[in-house]
Design a protein around this motif. Structure first.
Motif, PDB file in Angstrom:
ATOM      1  N   ILE A 216       0.871  -1.171  -0.033  1.00  0.00           N
ATOM      2  CA  ILE A 216      -0.148  -0.065  -0.279  1.00  0.00           C
ATOM      3  C   ILE A 216       0.933   1.335   0.041  1.00  0.00           C
ATOM      4  O   ILE A 216       0.199   2.273  -0.526  1.00  0.00           O
ATOM      5  CB  ILE A 216      -1.041   0.015   1.151  1.00  0.00           C
ATOM      6  N   GLY A 217       2.047   1.056   0.336  1.00  0.00           N
ATOM      7  CA  GLY A 217       2.909   2.315   0.553  1.00  0.00           C
ATOM      8  C   GLY A 217       3.041   3.013   1.821  1.00  0.00           C
ATOM      9  O   GLY A 217       3.202   4.271   2.139  1.00  0.00           O
ATOM     10  N   MET A 218       2.636   2.212   2.965  1.00  0.00           N
ATOM     11  CA  MET A 218       2.321   2.997   4.279  1.00  0.00           C
ATOM     12  C   MET A 218       3.693   2.940   4.843  1.00  0.00           C
ATOM     13  O   MET A 218       4.104   2.123   5.848  1.00  0.00           O
ATOM     14  CB  MET A 218       1.422   2.359   5.177  1.00  0.00           C
ATOM     15  N   THR A 219       4.670   3.746   4.332  1.00  0.00           N
ATOM     16  CA  THR A 219       6.416   3.638   4.876  1.00  0.00           C
ATOM     17  C   THR A 219       6.666   4.212   6.139  1.00  0.00           C
ATOM     18  O   THR A 219       7.465   3.860   6.661  1.00  0.00           O
ATOM     19  CB  THR A 219       7.260   4.325   3.761  1.00  0.00           C
ATOM     20  N   LEU A 220       5.449   5.115   6.491  1.00  0.00           N
ATOM     21  CA  LEU A 220       5.828   5.911   7.942  1.00  0.00           C
ATOM     22  C   LEU A 220       5.278   5.173   8.971  1.00  0.00           C
ATOM     23  O   LEU A 220       5.441   5.457  10.154  1.00  0.00           O
ATOM     24  CB  LEU A 220       5.187   7.100   7.683  1.00  0.00           C
ATOM     25  N   THR A 221       4.275   4.074   8.624  1.00  0.00           N
ATOM     26  CA  THR A 221       3.748   3.419   9.720  1.00  0.00           C
ATOM     27  C   THR A 221       4.571   2.333  10.441  1.00  0.00           C
ATOM     28  O   THR A 221       5.425   1.667   9.838  1.00  0.00           O
ATOM     29  CB  THR A 221       2.466   2.611   9.004  1.00  0.00           C
ATOM     30  N   LYS A 222       4.519   2.428  11.800  1.00  0.00           N
ATOM     31  CA  LYS A 222       5.533   1.737  12.625  1.00  0.00           C
ATOM     32  C   LYS A 222       4.825   0.913  13.644  1.00  0.00           C
ATOM     33  O   LYS A 222       3.522   0.961  14.089  1.00  0.00           O
ATOM     34  CB  LYS A 222       6.376   2.680  13.602  1.00  0.00           C
ATOM     35  N   PHE A 223       5.412  -0.218  14.307  1.00  0.00           N
ATOM     36  CA  PHE A 223       4.921  -0.989  15.398  1.00  0.00           C
ATOM     37  C   PHE A 223       5.581  -0.449  16.521  1.00  0.00           C
ATOM     38  O   PHE A 223       6.702  -0.102  16.655  1.00  0.00           O
ATOM     39  CB  PHE A 223       5.318  -2.609  15.115  1.00  0.00           C
ATOM     40  N   LEU A 224       4.782  -0.423  17.740  1.00  0.00           N
ATOM     41  CA  LEU A 224       5.383   0.163  19.102  1.00  0.00           C
ATOM     42  C   LEU A 224       6.696  -0.424  19.333  1.00  0.00           C
ATOM     43  O   LEU A 224       7.648   0.264  19.755  1.00  0.00           O
ATOM     44  CB  LEU A 224       4.287  -0.183  20.049  1.00  0.00           C
ATOM     45  N   HIS A 225       6.816  -1.661  19.116  1.00  0.00           N
ATOM     46  CA  HIS A 225       8.164  -2.262  19.540  1.00  0.00           C
ATOM     47  C   HIS A 225       9.258  -2.057  18.726  1.00  0.00           C
ATOM     48  O   HIS A 225      10.352  -2.285  19.016  1.00  0.00           O
ATOM     49  CB  HIS A 225       8.158  -4.046  19.393  1.00  0.00           C
ATOM     50  N   GLU A 226       9.272  -1.349  17.484  1.00  0.00           N
ATOM     51  CA  GLU A 226       9.980  -0.921  16.673  1.00  0.00           C
ATOM     52  C   GLU A 226      10.580   0.486  16.987  1.00  0.00           C
ATOM     53  O   GLU A 226      11.784   1.067  16.776  1.00  0.00           O
ATOM     54  CB  GLU A 226       9.755  -0.769  15.238  1.00  0.00           C
ATOM     55  N   ALA A 227       9.636   1.295  17.740  1.00  0.00           N
ATOM     56  CA  ALA A 227       9.835   2.590  17.995  1.00  0.00           C
ATOM     57  C   ALA A 227      10.892   2.850  19.305  1.00  0.00           C
ATOM     58  O   ALA A 227      10.535   2.265  20.346  1.00  0.00           O
ATOM     59  CB  ALA A 227       8.676   3.400  18.249  1.00  0.00           C
ATOM     60  N   GLU A 228      11.863   3.506  18.999  1.00  0.00           N
ATOM     61  CA  GLU A 228      12.617   3.985  20.392  1.00  0.00           C
ATOM     62  C   GLU A 228      11.759   5.253  20.880  1.00  0.00           C
ATOM     63  O   GLU A 228      11.172   5.817  20.456  1.00  0.00           O
ATOM     64  CB  GLU A 228      13.961   4.728  19.933  1.00  0.00           C
ATOM     65  N   PRO A 229      11.959   5.129  22.594  1.00  0.00           N
ATOM     66  CA  PRO A 229      11.476   6.188  23.268  1.00  0.00           C
ATOM     67  C   PRO A 229      11.579   7.675  22.843  1.00  0.00           C
ATOM     68  O   PRO A 229      10.799   8.452  22.898  1.00  0.00           O
ATOM     69  CB  PRO A 229      11.851   6.110  24.574  1.00  0.00           C
ATOM     70  N   SER A 230      12.629   7.695  22.091  1.00  0.00           N
ATOM     71  CA  SER A 230      13.190   9.265  21.756  1.00  0.00           C
ATOM     72  C   SER A 230      12.760   9.421  20.154  1.00  0.00           C
ATOM     73  O   SER A 230      13.076  10.335  19.617  1.00  0.00           O
ATOM     74  CB  SER A 230      14.849   9.246  21.800  1.00  0.00           C
ATOM     75  N   TYR A 231      11.980   8.361  19.714  1.00  0.00           N
ATOM     76  CA  TYR A 231      11.797   8.462  18.229  1.00  0.00           C
ATOM     77  C   TYR A 231      11.043  10.028  18.014  1.00  0.00           C
ATOM     78  O   TYR A 231       9.867  10.235  18.435  1.00  0.00           O
ATOM     79  CB  TYR A 231      10.832   7.527  17.731  1.00  0.00           C
ATOM     80  N   ARG A 232      11.703  11.034  17.394  1.00  0.00           N
ATOM     81  CA  ARG A 232      11.181  12.093  17.211  1.00  0.00           C
ATOM     82  C   ARG A 232       9.769  12.536  16.327  1.00  0.00           C
ATOM     83  O   ARG A 232       9.174  13.441  16.220  1.00  0.00           O
ATOM     84  CB  ARG A 232      12.294  13.065  16.765  1.00  0.00           C
ATOM     85  N   LYS A 233       9.361  11.622  15.361  1.00  0.00           N
ATOM     86  CA  LYS A 233       8.233  11.367  14.680  1.00  0.00           C
ATOM     87  C   LYS A 233       6.985  11.328  15.428  1.00  0.00           C
ATOM     88  O   LYS A 233       5.871  11.347  14.701  1.00  0.00           O
ATOM     89  CB  LYS A 233       8.633  10.736  13.300  1.00  0.00           C
TER      90      LYS A 233
END
Length: 627
Positions: A216-233
């Protein structure tokens, strides 16, 4: 040759995108007047709810009409919200899981939505009711119509891992009848995740990426376990404590990973607009390629069961003053909620998790859809604001005049909140007292307590706080207990740590003090006596009374002490009150459940209507033969 093919592919894609842009500019995107209306309504809604950040995505006639961010995603670093700011979707994740599962099922001739779950999970799979164990299907689990409930506190406190949880699901209790109506349970969704992984042969998140997000091209979509607490987006999750916006710790937000397939996906307004466009185009992405067949999508949008929403203003249309349109949500599909707005069939989903709120609403027949997400507001007011933003935007997309105008935003929100359940009291945190002396020595409460579903918790005497106990459960559940003026009742107060806000946030405490109650052997004996007296027939010669008195005298002789036997913690669960016992033994608990609930006939009350009469007849025949 390869370079030529690459250039041809690039040019075709480029031309296609340009065409999409030109078509979108020719009446599909919001015009200047429409955008001003939407901007003003959203900003006024933010002001009413004191919301720091909102994301909005609109789709009309198969084109993205607007993607925009409002407010501040992170006040500490002064990061503005854009359409690429990431908000966590909570229960909207279920729709992605369900569609991935539907796609894989369509490729497998051996399985379907109505295949019993035990065929995926093996013969070791057991729930506390034999009938449900043998007959529960993926359709039942994804639509939340098993009737089983409990276990909310396991997720938040990180009470156990998935392998232990799978075994303890045996102790889930029935809240409603099997297949009677929707009873939401995130921990049961772990079985959907296990079935998806069994069919796909990979972790569920990789399957969602492979079959949906990437094509689908949802390149900005993340799973919580992938995200660092300091992830600025990411928009920082916020919640109100004493009226002030406060950050929710990432360790608390991440606890949903225990039931990740039901709530751990996070996305942006831009990506979610692609998702809506894909759904409204019957499974085709922006380039026109089919990602999922139309019939697979259609099955997800078919009603499976009714919702249990007796206290929701949307269950029987809006009912507050000033509402001039119909809007309802009253049925559940597979990962979706079904209803109507202005007579049009709607497909929607709402999510809420520790500072994040989200809602997606579509009218497939008119090819319009709205996604909104925000932080900072929770509970009934968040529900009202999500709904109003969604229907206002739908009216704009339908080229109609919104039924609620901007000057009435705040009053309409208040009317909707007033139509929802009211708090039981005007309790505020300042009412928490820490100066009350306990009715028993604190040491008498100390010990290990067990529960079939939740496992064990520990009660100890606090060394650093006077007249207080410590309650420790799971990885993150750390609380203090302060005695109230009622015997064996205590206030529950979260310690400093990931869950410190759970007994302080305005939305949580407005329903009244968060209390726990200990049970004693004396209370249990008194309850048993009362039950016996209620059940015993009155004897004309008074003989039974004498026998009863003699029995009570014998019991009194045996009562050398009044011991604490258990603890009840209502705040650990939305529907059922977990009771932890001192004398809990797991093996005996398994045996007790099997004896009381694990007979085939005991499933009769849980059978769907077409089989109810047959099951009842079989049981009556069995009884008559015994007699």
């Amino acid at each position: 040759m390869d370079l030529r093919k690459t250039m041809e592919g690039f040019c075709k894609t480029y031309v296609y995108i340009v065409i999409l842009f030109l078509v979108g500019a020719n009446g599909r995107a919001l015009n200047e007047v429409e955008q001003r209306k939407v901007d003003r309504f959203v900003l006024d809604s933010m002001n009413c709810g004191r919301i720091p950040a909102i994301n909005l995505g609109l789709v009309r006639d198969g084109q993205i009409a607007l993607t925009k961010g409002y407010g501040t995603a992170d006040a500490r670093d002064r990061i503005r919200t854009t359409d690429s700011t990431v908000f966590c979707l909570a229960s909207l994740t279920e729709a992605f899981t369900a569609l991935t599962l539907g796609k894989l099922l369509s490729r497998n001739d051996s399985y379907s939505w109505d295949t019993p779950v035990k065929e995926f999970l093996g013969e070791d799979f057991r729930l506390g009711n034999k009938y449900i164990t043998n007959h529960v299907t993926l359709r039942d689990l994804v639509s939340h119509r098993t009737g089983l409930a409990g276990g909310d506190g396991i997720i938040l406190t990180k009470g156990m891992g998935q392998s232990e949880l799978k075994n303890r699901l045996f102790f889930m209790e029935s809240h409603t009848g099997f297949r009677a109506k929707q009873t939401e349970s995130k921990i049961l969704f772990t079985l959907v995740q296990a079935a998806l992984e069994a069919i796909g042969g990979k972790p569920w998140d990789l399957l969602v990426k492979e079959h949906l997000l990437n094509p689908i091209g949802m390149t900005l979509t993340k799973f919580l376990h992938e995200a660092e607490p300091s992830y600025r987006k990411f928009a920082v999750p916020m919640i109100k404590v004493n009226g002030n916006l406060t950050h929710v710790p990432w360790d608390a937000v991440n606890s949903i990973n225990l039931a990740g397939s039901a709530g751990s996906l996070c996305s942006t307004a831009y990506d979610m607009s692609k998702w809506i466009d894909f759904l409204l185009k019957d499974g085709k992405n922006l380039r026109g390629h089919t990602v999922v067949r139309k019939d697979i999508l259609a099955e997800l949008f078919e009603p499976v069961t009714i919702l249990d929403k007796s206290n929701d203003v949307r269950s029987d249309d809006f009912n507050q003053p000033g509402t001039t349109v119909s809007y309802s949500e009253n049925r559940a599909g597979l990962g979706w909620t079904l209803g109507s707005y202005r007579g049009y069939k709607t497909v929607s989903k709402r999510g809420s998790w520790l500072g994040y709120e989200s809602q997606l609403t579509m009218i497939p027949s008119r090819r319009v859809g709205v996604f909104t997400s925000f932080t900072g507001q929770t509970g009934n007011k968040a529900d009202a604001i999500k709904s109003l933003i969604s229907v206002y935007a739908l009216d704009i997309l339908l080229d109609g005049e919104p039924w609620v105008d901007v000057p009435r935003v705040c009053s309409t929100v208040d009317e909707m909140v007033n139509a929802m359940p009211k708090p039981r009291s005007s309790y505020r945190r300042t009412y928490l007292r820490t100066d009350i002396s306990p009715h028993r020595p604190l040491q008498s409460y100390a010990g290990s307590y067990g529960n079939g579903l939740y496992g064990r918790l520990e009660i100890s005497v606090s060394n650093d706080t006077r007249n207080a106990l410590n309650l420790d459960y799971g990885e993150q559940g750390m609380y203090r207990l302060f005695p109230t003026q009622k015997l064996d009742e205590f206030y529950l107060d979260a310690k400093t740590g990931p869950l410190w806000f759970t007994t302080r946030a305005d939305e949580y405490i407005r329903w009244g003090p968060i209390l726990v109650s200990f049970n004693s052997t004396k209370q249990e004996r008194e309850a048993e006596r009362a039950q016996r007296k209620e059940n015993e027939p009155q004897a004309e010669d008074g003989g039974s009374e004498e026998e009863s008195e003699e029995s009570e005298d014998n019991e009194d002789d045996e009562e050398d002490e009044d011991r604490i036997s258990g603890i009840a913690i209502p705040s650990f669960d939305r529907t059922l009150t977990p009771i932890f016992r001192r004398d809990f033994v797991l093996k005996q608990a398994f045996k007790d459940v099997q004896e009381s609930h694990y007979e085939e006939c005991s499933g009769a009350s849980a059978v769907t209507i077409p089989f109810l009469v047959l099951a009842l007849t079989a049981c009556l025949n069995f009884i008559s033969h015994r007699l």
